[in-house]
Write a protein that holds these residues in place. Structure first.
Motif, PDB file in Angstrom:
ATOM      1  N   LEU A  13       0.819  -1.205   0.000  1.00 36.18           N
ATOM      2  CA  LEU A  13       0.000   0.000   0.000  1.00 36.18           C
ATOM      3  C   LEU A  13       0.858   1.262   0.000  1.00 36.18           C
ATOM      4  O   LEU A  13       1.947   1.292   0.572  1.00 36.18           O
ATOM      5  CB  LEU A  13      -0.898   0.064   1.251  1.00 36.18           C
ATOM      6  N   TYR A  14       0.333   2.286  -0.643  1.00 37.20           N
ATOM      7  CA  TYR A  14       0.805   3.651  -0.424  1.00 37.20           C
ATOM      8  C   TYR A  14      -0.397   4.441   0.017  1.00 37.20           C
ATOM      9  O   TYR A  14      -1.442   4.432  -0.650  1.00 37.20           O
ATOM     10  CB  TYR A  14       1.394   4.278  -1.694  1.00 37.20           C
ATOM     11  N   LEU A  15      -0.288   5.112   1.155  1.00 36.79           N
ATOM     12  CA  LEU A  15      -1.426   5.887   1.621  1.00 36.79           C
ATOM     13  C   LEU A  15      -1.011   7.303   1.975  1.00 36.79           C
ATOM     14  O   LEU A  15       0.140   7.569   2.339  1.00 36.79           O
ATOM     15  CB  LEU A  15      -2.096   5.208   2.821  1.00 36.79           C
ATOM     16  N   SER A  16      -1.947   8.210   1.809  1.00 34.53           N
ATOM     17  CA  SER A  16      -1.790   9.581   2.288  1.00 34.53           C
ATOM     18  C   SER A  16      -2.230   9.601   3.745  1.00 34.53           C
ATOM     19  O   SER A  16      -3.381   9.283   4.041  1.00 34.53           O
ATOM     20  CB  SER A  16      -2.629  10.533   1.439  1.00 34.53           C
ATOM     21  N   VAL A 164       3.650  -0.803   3.922  1.00 35.87           N
ATOM     22  CA  VAL A 164       2.901   0.448   3.751  1.00 35.87           C
ATOM     23  C   VAL A 164       3.875   1.611   3.602  1.00 35.87           C
ATOM     24  O   VAL A 164       4.674   1.883   4.501  1.00 35.87           O
ATOM     25  CB  VAL A 164       1.974   0.723   4.952  1.00 35.87           C
ATOM     26  N   GLY A 165       3.819   2.282   2.461  1.00 38.73           N
ATOM     27  CA  GLY A 165       4.487   3.562   2.288  1.00 38.73           C
ATOM     28  C   GLY A 165       3.505   4.660   2.654  1.00 38.73           C
ATOM     29  O   GLY A 165       2.406   4.732   2.096  1.00 38.73           O
ATOM     30  N   SER A 166       3.883   5.516   3.584  1.00 36.37           N
ATOM     31  CA  SER A 166       2.965   6.518   4.132  1.00 36.37           C
ATOM     32  C   SER A 166       3.491   7.915   3.833  1.00 36.37           C
ATOM     33  O   SER A 166       4.545   8.321   4.346  1.00 36.37           O
ATOM     34  CB  SER A 166       2.827   6.323   5.647  1.00 36.37           C
ATOM     35  N   GLY A 167       2.765   8.637   2.982  1.00 35.90           N
ATOM     36  CA  GLY A 167       3.183   9.987   2.629  1.00 35.90           C
ATOM     37  C   GLY A 167       1.974  10.892   2.436  1.00 35.90           C
ATOM     38  O   GLY A 167       1.036  10.876   3.218  1.00 35.90           O
ATOM     39  N   PHE A 168       1.994  11.667   1.362  1.00 36.91           N
ATOM     40  CA  PHE A 168       0.837  12.478   0.959  1.00 36.91           C
ATOM     41  C   PHE A 168       0.996  12.718  -0.534  1.00 36.91           C
ATOM     42  O   PHE A 168       2.081  13.095  -0.984  1.00 36.91           O
ATOM     43  CB  PHE A 168       0.787  13.813   1.708  1.00 36.91           C
ATOM     44  N   PHE A 169      -0.060  12.471  -1.311  1.00 36.64           N
ATOM     45  CA  PHE A 169       0.077  12.450  -2.760  1.00 36.64           C
ATOM     46  C   PHE A 169       0.435  13.818  -3.325  1.00 36.64           C
ATOM     47  O   PHE A 169       1.080  13.924  -4.361  1.00 36.64           O
ATOM     48  CB  PHE A 169      -1.191  11.898  -3.411  1.00 36.64           C
ATOM     49  N   ARG A 242      -4.624  -0.047  -7.914  1.00 42.83           N
ATOM     50  CA  ARG A 242      -5.899   0.694  -7.972  1.00 42.83           C
ATOM     51  C   ARG A 242      -5.940   1.720  -6.854  1.00 42.83           C
ATOM     52  O   ARG A 242      -5.391   1.515  -5.768  1.00 42.83           O
ATOM     53  CB  ARG A 242      -7.091  -0.266  -7.829  1.00 42.83           C
ATOM     54  N   SER A 243      -6.553   2.839  -7.159  1.00 46.89           N
ATOM     55  CA  SER A 243      -6.758   3.864  -6.140  1.00 46.89           C
ATOM     56  C   SER A 243      -7.936   3.462  -5.267  1.00 46.89           C
ATOM     57  O   SER A 243      -9.038   3.238  -5.760  1.00 46.89           O
ATOM     58  CB  SER A 243      -7.025   5.221  -6.789  1.00 46.89           C
ATOM     59  N   VAL A 244      -7.693   3.374  -3.984  1.00 45.96           N
ATOM     60  CA  VAL A 244      -8.742   2.999  -3.038  1.00 45.96           C
ATOM     61  C   VAL A 244      -9.387   4.244  -2.439  1.00 45.96           C
ATOM     62  O   VAL A 244     -10.580   4.267  -2.155  1.00 45.96           O
ATOM     63  CB  VAL A 244      -8.156   2.100  -1.928  1.00 45.96           C
ATOM     64  N   ILE A 245      -8.601   5.277  -2.235  1.00 48.13           N
ATOM     65  CA  ILE A 245      -9.095   6.554  -1.702  1.00 48.13           C
ATOM     66  C   ILE A 245      -8.598   7.647  -2.628  1.00 48.13           C
ATOM     67  O   ILE A 245      -7.445   7.633  -3.066  1.00 48.13           O
ATOM     68  CB  ILE A 245      -8.575   6.792  -0.268  1.00 48.13           C
ATOM     69  N   ASP A 246      -9.481   8.592  -2.942  1.00 54.88           N
ATOM     70  CA  ASP A 246      -9.057   9.763  -3.701  1.00 54.88           C
ATOM     71  C   ASP A 246      -9.739  10.993  -3.126  1.00 54.88           C
ATOM     72  O   ASP A 246     -10.309  10.945  -2.034  1.00 54.88           O
ATOM     73  CB  ASP A 246      -9.319   9.585  -5.193  1.00 54.88           C
ATOM     74  N   GLY A 247      -9.694  12.086  -3.856  1.00 54.61           N
ATOM     75  CA  GLY A 247     -10.261  13.326  -3.332  1.00 54.61           C
ATOM     76  C   GLY A 247      -9.185  14.162  -2.653  1.00 54.61           C
ATOM     77  O   GLY A 247      -7.988  13.875  -2.739  1.00 54.61           O
ATOM     78  N   SER A 256      -4.678   7.281  -2.338  1.00 53.18           N
ATOM     79  CA  SER A 256      -4.041   6.147  -1.677  1.00 53.18           C
ATOM     80  C   SER A 256      -4.305   4.905  -2.525  1.00 53.18           C
ATOM     81  O   SER A 256      -5.412   4.713  -3.012  1.00 53.18           O
ATOM     82  CB  SER A 256      -4.614   5.953  -0.273  1.00 53.18           C
ATOM     83  N   VAL A 257      -3.251   4.093  -2.718  1.00 53.32           N
ATOM     84  CA  VAL A 257      -3.331   3.028  -3.715  1.00 53.32           C
ATOM     85  C   VAL A 257      -2.920   1.679  -3.134  1.00 53.32           C
ATOM     86  O   VAL A 257      -2.180   1.603  -2.148  1.00 53.32           O
ATOM     87  CB  VAL A 257      -2.463   3.363  -4.947  1.00 53.32           C
TER      88      VAL A 257
END
Length: 260
Positions: A13-16, A164-169, A242-247, A256-257
């Protein structure tokens, strides 16, 4: 004779990760909770946060350690949040072996607890705090080197480890001067969405030059950098991204993908 259970291969995962006030957002915590509910249960979680740069690559606490409240000027209750997940000494041993075998120096910082890039999303995704967690540092911001580190860590997914890579897009706090979503944030997010959908790793690696507003969306690249660890760990699964969260949240893209 009972067979030894085989861990399910985990996605990467990569998440914001948001700031501490994410917990008060009416939408985002539920999105993170729904995401984790759709995942297999991890045997452990390996976190790479934008908020820990340390060279050589460092392993954080594998036992009890206080959280790192690496933010300033927030209301007091944000400094009272706890997340007492078990340490992950076995995972730390595996990380050492994988990276040292590849010639990557590794150090231990046993009193370094989880920072907000790690615990803020984990509180929402795994609130029981009953899964072992290990945080490792980013020893560089060079995308190619981080991609290679992710590739070295990829076998952990077969052991049930959630990487999990944790950042901000997008991340440029200094440029957030007006209400709404800035054009540079929306343009970069749309470009990144398309690059991820095409599994165009080469373009992502050169995002500062290839993306519209690349240097404005990330004047310093530490919040995009964890994506490359995730991409490296996603061997054989890039096409499934796939993008799981956007906006957007306060004008920043919270894309977040998931791979695999």
């Amino acid at each position: 004779m009972n067979a030894t259970p085989v861990a399910e291969r985990m996605p990467a995962l990569y998440l914001s990760h948001g700031a501490p006030p994410l917990a008060d957002d009416p939408l985002w915590p539920g999105q993170l909770a729904a995401w984790s509910a759709d995942l297999p249960r991890p045997t452990a979680i390996l976190m790479v946060s934008a908020h820990w740069e340390e060279a050589p690559l460092a392993l954080g606490a594998t036992g009890a350690a206080p959280l790192v409240y690496d933010f300033w000027g927030f209301p007091e209750h944000y400094y009272q949040v706890t997340y007492a997940a078990p340490g992950a000494p076995q995972l730390a041993d595996s990380v050492r072996k994988l990276l040292r075998r590849a010639g990557t120096p590794v150090q231990d910082i046993p009193d370094r607890g989880l920072d907000h890039g790690a615990y803020v999303p984990l509180v929402e995704m795994f609130p029981a705090a009953d899964i072992p967690v290990l945080q490792i540092s980013m020893p560089t911001l060079d995308p190619q080197r981080l991609l290679e580190i992710g590739r070295r860590l990829a076998p952990l997914r077969d052991e049930g480890v959630l990487i999990v890579g944790s950042g901000f897009f997008t991340h440029n706090l200094a440029a957030l001067r007006h209400e709404g979503t800035p054009g540079w944030s929306a343009e970069f997010d749309d470009w990144g969405r398309r690059a991820l959908a095409a599994a165009d790793v080469d373009a992502l690696l050169d995002f500062e030059n290839k993306a519209p507003a690349g240097r404005l969306a990330h004047p310093r690249t530490e919040h995009f950098a964890p994506l490359f660890v995730t991409l490296g760990a996603s061997q054989g699964a890039l096409e499934s991204g796939r993008s799981v969260i956007d906006g957007f949240w306060m004008g920043l893209a919270k894309r977040s993908v998931q791979f695999g």
